[in-house]
Each structure stands twice: as structure tokens, then as C-alpha cells.
Scaffold this active site. Structure first.
Site, PDB file in Angstrom:
ATOM      1  N   ARG A  54       2.250  -8.185   7.394  1.00 11.28           N
ATOM      2  CA  ARG A  54       1.245  -7.120   7.415  1.00 11.28           C
ATOM      3  C   ARG A  54      -0.119  -7.645   6.988  1.00 11.28           C
ATOM      4  O   ARG A  54      -1.154  -7.247   7.537  1.00 11.28           O
ATOM      5  CB  ARG A  54       1.692  -5.965   6.512  1.00 11.28           C
ATOM      6  N   LYS A 152      -4.932  -2.814   5.499  1.00  2.63           N
ATOM      7  CA  LYS A 152      -4.967  -2.696   4.036  1.00  2.63           C
ATOM      8  C   LYS A 152      -6.249  -3.345   3.534  1.00  2.63           C
ATOM      9  O   LYS A 152      -6.269  -4.482   3.066  1.00  2.63           O
ATOM     10  CB  LYS A 152      -3.722  -3.326   3.407  1.00  2.63           C
ATOM     11  N   GLU A 185      -1.224  11.109   3.185  1.00  2.00           N
ATOM     12  CA  GLU A 185      -0.551  10.246   2.215  1.00  2.00           C
ATOM     13  C   GLU A 185      -1.084  10.538   0.826  1.00  2.00           C
ATOM     14  O   GLU A 185      -2.000  11.355   0.656  1.00  2.00           O
ATOM     15  CB  GLU A 185      -0.786   8.777   2.564  1.00  2.00           C
TER      16      GLU A 185
END
Length: 291
Positions: A54, A152, A185
């Protein structure tokens, strides 16, 4: 070398208070960079390959070249864990754009900085024991057409503002809605609810990070015969849930006691309990034991 705060910085292992980067690093100036959080248990990193995969994808999407191979980063993490004082802990792995002139243009940032910090991390004090108290934040999740949630990024200001709101409300955590008013989220975790024995979580297209713990919990639920659905959720669904819990590398699994002062009927509920046991078994299988 053994200390509770340990950092690997561009090839050097240092006490964290001795690790320094230039003040003109664009990661500091503009949040230009990417990161991963990695848990380790009994000195073994959990789901390390998925985290490094990721990280590589996040870096590729923002056109940031990581100056180490996946194999080299694995060795970095192993070295850091070996030197850390405790058998259990958390690693923050970051790649910044590097030092460069003032101004947003990353063109002159020729050398990224790679940083890995080993420490302890507890997301919500007493959350595991008594459950977390949540609010629905007025801060909306940035839309995917502005900043894709699968990246991210080092820039978490959107989520920090929601966390500040939770602090002011005396809550442990905040849930962010997307621009359409649907659940996205938490500030640093994915959200699950249970209705009539079915496990529900928003699809990542609603603005949620593609969480590695989220992915694992969904798989564990299917393996244990629990019906699962990824579907859009509104605030009503949160309030009407039989159970609610949070997942994430930092959070692990945390049951929710209340949302906007509305108590959950089950905290921890039976589905959470079943999945938490399965989660611990998964850690045990991969890392040879848990706390």
C-alpha cells in the site's frame, strides 16, 4: 541500542530525540509524502507485505520515488523491531518528498527522506475495556475527486479537525461523513456496524481508507459464517445499530459504547466478540502469539 523511542532515518538507527530532518522538507512544509502504520507482536510485523504494498501504491500515485526496495524496507523494519525495547509495538513508516525550496513545486526535491519510528500507540484510552464514545463530526471527509482516500498522505488536517471536535465534545472519537452525508470513516479507523447479525461497513468509494485491518475483519467474518455487506450507511444506521466497532492498525478492534450519546445495545456485542477472537487467532498464526 535499546530504547522506547527509536527511529531509523535514511540508513541510521537513532534515539528518536536525535533524529533530524531539514526544516525545508516538503513533508513538513506541505504534508507532501506518504506513510504506513505497522503493528508488531512478539517482534514480528503483522501484515507487513500488505502495508509495504500500500505504501508503494500511495507513493506511485503522488509520483514519489521511494529510494529503497520492498526487500530493503522489510530489512529496515526487522532491524528496528530487533533493536526496540519491547516485544510489542507500533511502527510509523514515512517517505517525505525531501528538502527543497519554498513553494509547492516538488521538482527541486531530489532526495526523499525515509523515516521509521518505533513506539507504543494506544488510540483510545480504556476503549477496549468499556467501549469508545463517538460523535458524528460536522467536519466532512474530503471528496475522492479532490483527494483519493486510498492515498495515505502525511496531510491529515481534515481528520485532525474532526478529532478536535471530538475532544471538545468530551468524546473519544469522531465519525466523518462524506459530502453526501453518508458515513465515510473515523479519524484514524474504519467503522463497522451490526444489524440483525449482519456485519455492515461503508464501501471505500464513500471515502473510507482501504484499511488492512478492515480487509482482514471482512475476511474473518466470511470465514466464520457471518453475513457481510459493504453498503452505504447514514447517521440513522449508526444510531439504530445493534453493535458498532472501529478497526485499524493503530486501533486494532475497539467496541463502541455510544454515538452522539445514544448507547449501543451491545458493547461489546456478540459479533464483535467472535471477530475479536478470530482476529487474535490471526495474529497468533502470523506472529506466534499476542498480548
Amino acid at each position: 541500542m535499546s530504547t522506547h523511542l527509536l527511529t531509523w532515518l535514511n540508513g541510521q538507527l537513532l534515539p528518536t530525540n536525535q533524529a533530524c530532518i531539514p526544516v525545508n522538507d516538503h513533508g513538513l512544509l506541505y504534508g507532501d509524502g506518504v506513510f504506513e502504520g505497522i503493528r508488531f507482536y512478539r517482534r514480528r510485523a503483522f501484515r507487513l507485505q500488505r502495508h509495504l504494498q500500500r505504501l508503494a501504491l500511495s507513493a506511485r500515485v503522488i509520483a514519489l520515488e521511494i529510494p529503497y526496495s520492498t526487500e530493503e524496507l522489510e530489512a529496515v523494519i526487522e532491524r528496528l523491531i530487533e533493536a526496540f525495547a519491547d516485544d510489542y509495538g507500533y511502527i510509523r513508516l514515512m517517505v517525505t518528498r525531501g528538502a527543497g525550496p519554498l513553494g509547492l513545486n516538488p521538482k527541486s526535491c531530489s532526495q526523499p527522506n525515509v523515516i521509521a519510528i518505533a513506539d507504543q500507540l494506544t488510540m483510545i484510552e480504556l476503549g477496549q475495556q468499556v467501549g469508545a464514545r463517538l460523535i458524528v463530526s460536522s467536519v466532512r471527509r474530503l471528496p475522492a475527486d479532490g483527494l483519493d482516500p486510498r492515498i495515505k498522505s502525511l496531510n491529515y488536517l481534515n481528520h485532525i479537525l474532526a478529532k478536535i471536535e471530538a475532544n471538545h465534545a468530551g468524546a473519544d472519537e469522531a465519525i466523518l461523513l462524506n459530502a453526501q452525508g453518508r458515513v465515510a470513516e473515523g479519524t484514524a479507523d474504519n467503522v463497522f456496524i451490526v444489524r440483525d447479525g449482519c456485519l455492515l461497513t461503508p464501501p471505500c468509494s464513500e471515502g473510507a481508507l482501504e484499511g488492512i485491518t478492515r480487509e482482514l475483519v471482512l475476511q474473518l467474518a466470511r470465514d466464520n459464517g457471518i453475513e457481510t455487506r459493504e453498503q452505504s450507511l447514514g447517521v440513522y444506521d449508526l444510531y439504530a445499530a445493534d453493535e458498532c466497532f472501529l478497526t485499524g492498525t493503530g486501533a486494532e478492534m475497539i467496541p463502541v459504547a455510544s454515538i452522539d450519546c445514544r448507547s449501543m445495545p451491545g458493547c461489546p456485542g456478540p459479533v464483535f466478540g467472535q471477530l475479536q477472537q478470530a482476529f487474535r487467532r490471526a495474529i497468533d498464526q502470523e506472529c506466534g502469539g499476542i498480548i
